[in-house]
Design a protein around this motif. Sequence first.
Motif, short mmCIF file in Angstrom:
data_model
loop_
_atom_site.label_atom_id
_atom_site.label_comp_id
_atom_site.label_asym_id
_atom_site.label_seq_id
_atom_site.Cartn_x
_atom_site.Cartn_y
_atom_site.Cartn_z
N ALA A 177 4.84 9.25 -11.84
CA ALA A 177 5.77 7.40 -11.91
C ALA A 177 5.09 6.79 -10.68
O ALA A 177 4.63 6.72 -9.38
N PRO A 178 5.21 5.82 -10.72
CA PRO A 178 4.86 4.53 -9.63
C PRO A 178 5.66 4.36 -8.38
O PRO A 178 7.01 4.97 -8.01
N ILE A 179 4.56 4.62 -7.34
CA ILE A 179 5.35 4.70 -6.07
C ILE A 179 6.83 3.55 -5.39
O ILE A 179 6.54 2.43 -6.40
N GLY A 180 7.77 3.82 -5.08
CA GLY A 180 8.49 3.76 -4.91
C GLY A 180 9.62 3.40 -5.82
O GLY A 180 10.84 2.53 -5.42
N ARG A 181 10.35 4.14 -7.23
CA ARG A 181 10.92 4.46 -7.83
C ARG A 181 12.40 4.24 -6.95
O ARG A 181 12.84 5.44 -6.74
N ARG A 182 13.55 3.99 -7.57
CA ARG A 182 14.30 4.27 -6.40
C ARG A 182 14.85 5.69 -7.20
O ARG A 182 14.54 5.67 -8.23
N VAL A 190 5.60 -7.19 -4.18
CA VAL A 190 5.35 -6.28 -4.02
C VAL A 190 5.60 -5.29 -4.73
O VAL A 190 4.86 -4.35 -5.34
N GLY A 191 6.88 -4.91 -5.40
CA GLY A 191 7.35 -3.70 -6.24
C GLY A 191 6.35 -3.57 -7.64
O GLY A 191 5.53 -3.03 -7.89
N VAL A 192 5.86 -4.98 -8.57
CA VAL A 192 5.63 -4.70 -9.29
C VAL A 192 4.40 -5.01 -9.69
O VAL A 192 2.99 -4.06 -10.27
N THR A 193 3.35 -5.51 -8.61
CA THR A 193 1.75 -4.86 -8.19
C THR A 193 1.61 -3.27 -7.94
O THR A 193 0.82 -3.04 -8.03
N ALA A 194 2.83 -3.36 -6.97
CA ALA A 194 2.80 -1.71 -7.00
C ALA A 194 2.60 -0.83 -7.77
O ALA A 194 1.93 0.57 -7.68
N HIS A 195 3.19 -1.18 -9.16
CA HIS A 195 3.84 -0.24 -9.97
C HIS A 195 2.70 -0.53 -10.47
O HIS A 195 2.74 0.57 -12.22
N GLN A 196 1.75 -1.43 -10.34
CA GLN A 196 0.74 -1.01 -12.06
C GLN A 196 -0.75 -0.08 -11.59
O GLN A 196 -1.01 -0.02 -10.70
N ASP A 197 -0.59 1.01 -12.86
CA ASP A 197 -1.49 2.05 -12.16
C ASP A 197 -2.61 1.67 -12.94
O ASP A 197 -3.08 1.23 -13.94
N PHE A 198 -3.91 2.43 -12.11
CA PHE A 198 -5.15 2.19 -12.23
C PHE A 198 -5.79 0.92 -11.64
O PHE A 198 -6.81 0.19 -13.23
N GLY A 258 10.76 -3.70 -5.22
CA GLY A 258 9.80 -3.13 -4.34
C GLY A 258 10.22 -2.81 -2.85
O GLY A 258 9.22 -2.34 -2.42
N LEU A 259 11.61 -2.61 -2.33
CA LEU A 259 12.35 -2.65 -1.45
C LEU A 259 11.52 -0.68 -1.57
O LEU A 259 11.39 -0.31 -0.35
N ALA A 260 11.98 -0.49 -2.28
CA ALA A 260 11.76 1.55 -2.48
C ALA A 260 10.70 1.52 -2.28
O ALA A 260 10.05 2.59 -1.15
N HIS A 261 9.62 0.42 -2.59
CA HIS A 261 8.22 1.10 -2.41
C HIS A 261 7.34 0.91 -1.04
O HIS A 261 6.67 1.21 -0.28
N ILE A 262 8.30 -0.01 -0.37
CA ILE A 262 8.29 -0.51 0.69
C ILE A 262 9.33 0.69 1.98
O ILE A 262 8.12 1.83 2.67
N ALA A 263 10.15 1.31 1.54
CA ALA A 263 10.57 2.12 2.21
C ALA A 263 9.42 3.56 2.12
O ALA A 263 9.49 4.49 2.73
N ALA A 264 9.15 3.99 0.92
CA ALA A 264 8.29 4.83 0.97
C ALA A 264 7.45 4.74 1.57
O ALA A 264 6.66 5.79 2.38
N THR A 265 6.19 3.72 1.35
CA THR A 265 5.29 3.58 2.66
C THR A 265 5.66 3.69 3.47
O THR A 265 4.78 4.24 4.58
N GLN A 266 6.37 3.32 4.39
CA GLN A 266 6.79 3.33 5.46
C GLN A 266 7.27 5.39 5.52
O GLN A 266 6.42 5.33 7.03
N ALA A 267 7.90 5.10 4.75
CA ALA A 267 8.12 6.62 5.52
C ALA A 267 6.55 7.30 5.01
O ALA A 267 6.60 8.73 6.44
N ALA A 268 5.52 7.55 4.65
CA ALA A 268 4.09 7.95 4.23
C ALA A 268 3.98 8.04 6.28
O ALA A 268 3.00 8.34 6.45
N GLU A 269 3.63 6.53 6.80
CA GLU A 269 2.99 6.24 7.74
C GLU A 269 3.65 7.01 8.66
O GLU A 269 2.80 6.96 9.92
#
Length: 289
Positions: free
Chosen positions: A41-46, A131-139, A276-287
């Motif tokens: 599932a795309p990273i950052g989905r709420r 940011v969100g739409v870009t992140a949710h495009q698989d492959f 998009g904010l969820a993707h940012i939150a997920a990325t920051q948590a992973a870092e």
Amino acid sequence: MMILIDSGNSRIKLGTFSETAHAARLAAQAVSPDGAAIAAAPIGRRDTESAAFDNTDIAAVDAWLAALPVRPLGAIGVNVAGDKQGDAIAAAFARQGVTVRWLRAQGEAYGLTNRYAQPQQLGADRWASLVGVTAHQDFGHGPFLLACFGTATTLDTVGPDNVFEGGMILPGPALMKTSLVSGTANLPLADGAVVDFPTDTHQAIASGVAAAQAGALMRQWLAGCRHYGQPPAVFVAGGGWPEVADETRRLLAEAAAVIHCSVAPIEMLEHPVLDGLAHIAATQAAEVS
């Protein structure tokens, strides 16, 4: 749990992001039955539904926060409604012991390159959505056009290299209609059908507004076709979309027929800013981990 905030010109939209729930869902979807890696599932989905309130109703924000079953660890958000509104929202969160961190557009972050001459001049809501739409495009993905029909309509284009090329802003459908009421002596707040040849004032206004919105989207879609050599995918969002949807689909189909290409189905996004904010939150948590 993090709270996600989209403070817009008309509404405050809130969502939550749970790092634990998100990680568990990704792990469960990471491997297919034959053992090969598949698209999760795309990273950052709420992980929960969002809530929306009139942007003057700060008391509703207070009540929503107080009713949460788990105390949030913090909040991140974007605010395009002015400093006074941002301060009022931050104060509501502070009453619940939560600090809000407002984000601004960046030149390059979270997989997106922003070609604005002054990157932070790009609206933070537009940036988060892209940011969100870009992140949710698989492959990988081809070019895409994100059209948001809110108080303002924004039309933003991103290439297959994840570069935001630029975008347009115009009054949204409702604002176009109300401007005619406030700026003229005799025109009504229109509620008419969209037709090729309007025969009353309500039809004339409704058809003009839909044509302007759909025509602007078609212009940017054609610009994307010329720039990338292929038609951009189209994503749409916002409360004004239903009243311009039919006209937009019709004009895109006609334009595609003229240039002999196909149009992929338009995809409606419920809350692209929060995604998009969820993707940012997920990325920051992973870092941090």
